[in-house]
Design an enzyme around this catalytic site. Structure first.
Site, PDB file in Angstrom:
ATOM      1  N   HIS A 148       1.796 -22.996   6.140  1.00 49.70           N
ATOM      2  CA  HIS A 148       0.349 -23.036   5.920  1.00 49.70           C
ATOM      3  C   HIS A 148       0.082 -24.163   4.917  1.00 49.70           C
ATOM      4  CE1 HIS A 148      -3.480 -21.523   4.249  1.00 49.70           C
ATOM      5  NE2 HIS A 148      -3.580 -20.761   5.325  1.00 49.70           N
TER       6      HIS A 148
ATOM      7  N   ASP B 275       6.226 -17.974   0.656  1.00 49.84           N
ATOM      8  CA  ASP B 275       4.820 -17.692   0.930  1.00 49.84           C
ATOM      9  C   ASP B 275       4.806 -16.366   1.683  1.00 49.84           C
ATOM     10  OD1 ASP B 275       2.344 -17.384   1.994  1.00 49.84           O
ATOM     11  OD2 ASP B 275       2.153 -19.409   2.783  1.00 49.84           O
TER      12      ASP B 275
ATOM     13  N   GLN C  59       1.774 -13.401   4.912  1.00 53.67           N
ATOM     14  CA  GLN C  59       1.819 -12.579   6.129  1.00 53.67           C
ATOM     15  C   GLN C  59       2.957 -11.568   6.055  1.00 53.67           C
ATOM     16  OE1 GLN C  59      -0.603 -12.795   8.230  1.00 53.67           O
ATOM     17  NE2 GLN C  59      -1.498 -14.720   7.518  1.00 53.67           N
TER      18      GLN C  59
ATOM     19  N   LYS D 187      -5.395  -9.788   2.543  1.00 51.99           N
ATOM     20  CA  LYS D 187      -4.754  -9.536   3.845  1.00 51.99           C
ATOM     21  C   LYS D 187      -4.046  -8.179   3.842  1.00 51.99           C
ATOM     22  CE  LYS D 187      -3.708 -14.465   4.256  1.00 51.99           C
ATOM     23  NZ  LYS D 187      -4.696 -15.057   5.144  1.00 51.99           N
TER      24      LYS D 187
ATOM     25  N   CYS E 107      -4.842 -23.599   9.505  1.00 55.75           N
ATOM     26  CA  CYS E 107      -4.290 -24.262   8.307  1.00 55.75           C
ATOM     27  C   CYS E 107      -2.831 -24.657   8.520  1.00 55.75           C
ATOM     28  CB  CYS E 107      -4.421 -23.397   7.056  1.00 55.75           C
ATOM     29  SG  CYS E 107      -6.104 -23.001   6.663  1.00 55.75           S
TER      30      CYS E 107
HETATM   31  C1  LIG Z   1       0.727 -18.027   5.615  1.00 55.67           C
HETATM   32  C2  LIG Z   1      -0.427 -18.164   4.657  1.00 55.67           C
HETATM   33  N1  LIG Z   1      -0.239 -18.767   3.474  1.00 55.67           N
HETATM   34  C3  LIG Z   1      -1.223 -18.893   2.564  1.00 55.67           C
HETATM   35  C4  LIG Z   1      -2.505 -18.417   2.807  1.00 55.67           C
HETATM   36  C5  LIG Z   1      -3.567 -18.538   1.762  1.00 55.67           C
HETATM   37  O1  LIG Z   1      -3.797 -17.290   1.148  1.00 55.67           O
HETATM   38  P1  LIG Z   1      -5.049 -16.995   0.203  1.00 55.67           P
HETATM   39  O2  LIG Z   1      -6.228 -16.818   1.116  1.00 55.67           O
HETATM   40  O3  LIG Z   1      -4.726 -15.730  -0.516  1.00 55.67           O
HETATM   41  O4  LIG Z   1      -5.200 -18.136  -0.723  1.00 55.67           O
HETATM   42  C6  LIG Z   1      -2.744 -17.805   4.045  1.00 55.67           C
HETATM   43  C7  LIG Z   1      -4.100 -17.330   4.374  1.00 55.67           C
HETATM   44  O5  LIG Z   1      -4.631 -17.602   5.430  1.00 55.67           O
HETATM   45  C8  LIG Z   1      -1.685 -17.665   4.987  1.00 55.67           C
HETATM   46  O6  LIG Z   1      -1.864 -17.081   6.171  1.00 55.67           O
END
Ligand SMILES: Cc1ncc(COP(=O)(O)O)c(C=O)c1O
Length: 406
Positions: free
Chosen positions: A121, A198, A201, A224, A362
């Protein structure tokens, strides 16, 4: 598990959305909120509100205790060793920026390399990209295989003598691939490489155990996880959080401030500058309790059944092409339909009450690799059923009719 009963705990499903019952298949973007979380925010503001960590009056002390209770709940939920390894942030994005920025200041040297993957992402690429300019850092990419997975072998292949950090997703928000974090960490640590995960998910869909995974950092997105927006969690091993510099300066994170010198507070205050998302943190305790009441093993099993079912349905649907076919897959079904732009797919599905996401999610690097500008993505949560996936498939068929596709 009685999903109908669980679904009733989410007030949004009592609403008609454009005269339709809501089929919500966008939980990878953000999950819906159970009543306990919504009520907790309301209750806190109505009856208990005070800022935390400052005043000594009754409300302030009580709010501080509630805030710290959530830290302990998160610690237990992810099996971290110490509650001070839990830092609240405004989201996973901020958590990853914190890690990249502070490792960039204290740990990385010019010419060092960071290994990420093509699945990342933007939140787990752009913060590292900043270091390309400021520190002359090189970023390498582990490549996906034809199933949209990142293998341990590929990671091993891409490690060089200059690799200092591996920063990877736990579960891809596009292909659904679950990465072998424990094995990657073992390999990385044998070469003194720091591992950042990260977990946006991973946290809502997998059983987490920081001591078992042994990664150095793990970023979580609370919105989430059936929790409030504006909140994230950074797990960091104590030795790192103690060693690294603060990320933001301000009230709450200091020990002593003089005209000629400043010393910083202990963990976790050092990383929680300014007024924090107090109500969100306190309400997040209810999200964790909600998840625990379901049982993570039950949740994992339910979502695995849904994904398998959805995958079979979409595989049988002419013109639908699923993105990735990982052996170990979480609750994400990304797809394209030949001849229909993903935004048109999402718009037409929405008319049938089926909420999905379209775009690059993203993940532009991944979409470039796949040679597509965008994709449609249906993603599941605890409240989804096989009937939701049937409705997704029916709505896709309606969409195909609009475009005269078979
Ligand atoms: C894999 C991944 N990383 C990072 C993020 C960013 O997270 P946050 O919305 O808590 O900043 C997301 C959110 O869409 C995501 O799906």
């Amino acid at each position: 598990m009685n999903i109908d009963k669980i679904k009733k705990e989410f007030p949004i499903f009592d609403e008609k959305i454009q005269n339709n019952d809501l089929v919500y298949l966008d939980s990878a973007n953000s999950s819906q909120k159970p009543r306990v979380v919504i009520d907790r925010i309301n209750e806190f503001y109505t009856k208990q509100f005070s800022n935390v960590g400052r005043s000594v009056h009754y409300l302030a002390v009580a709010a501080t205790n509630l805030y710290e209770n959530t830290r302990v709940s998160v610690q237990k939920f992810i099996n971290a060793k110490d509650k001070n390894e839990i830092v609240f942030t405004k989201g996973a994005t901020e958590a990853l920026n914190l890690v990249a920025n502070t490792l960039g200041q204290n740990y990385l040297q010019e010419g060092d390399e960071i290994l990420i993957t093509e699945l990342e992402h933007h939140s787990n690429y752009v913060p590292w990209h900043f270091l390309r300019k400021s520190k002359n850092i090189k970023i390498n990419f582990a490549e996906i295989n034809e199933d949209g997975e990142i293998t341990l072998e590929e990671i091993e292949k891409k490690i060089t003598t200059k690799t200092k950090i591996i920063s990877i997703t736990h579960l891809s928000n596009v292909t659904g691939a679950i990465l072998p974090i424990k094995e990657i960490t073992e390999l990385a640590h044998s070469k003194d490489i720091v591992v950042v995960v990260d977990g946006c998910q991973g946290a809502p869909h997998l059983k987490l155990d920081m001591q078992d995974l042994d990664c150095d950092f793990y970023a979580i997105s609370c919105h989430k996880m059936y929790g409030p927006t504006g909140l994230g969690v950074l797990y960091g091993k104590k030795k790192w959080l103690e060693e690294l510099p603060p990320y933001q300066g301000g009230g709450g994170m200091i020990n002593e401030v003089k005209k000629d010198r400043i010393s910083y507070g202990d963990l976790p205050n050092k990383y929680e500058a300014g007024t924090m998302a107090t109500a969100q943190v306190i309400a997040f305790d209810q999200s964790i309790k909600f998840l625990e009441s379901i049982g993570i093993d039950n949740l994992v099993k339910h979502e695995a059944e849904l994904v398998e079912y959805g995958q079979e349905l979409l595989q049988k649907n002419n013109s639908v092409k699923l993105i990735g076919n990982p052996k170990n897959k979480g609750g994400v079904l990304s797809f394209t339909i030949e001849g229909i732009h993903p935004h048109d797919v999402a718009t037409i599905l929405d008319e049938d009450g089926v909420a999905i996401r379209a775009g690059h999610h993203c993940c532009q690097i991944l979409h470039d690799k796949l040679n597509i500008p965008a994709s449609s993505r249906a993603s599941v949560g605890i409240y989804n059923t096989k009937e939701d996936l049937d409705k997704l498939n029916d709505a896709i068929n309606n969409c195909k009719k609009v475009f005269d596709l078979k």
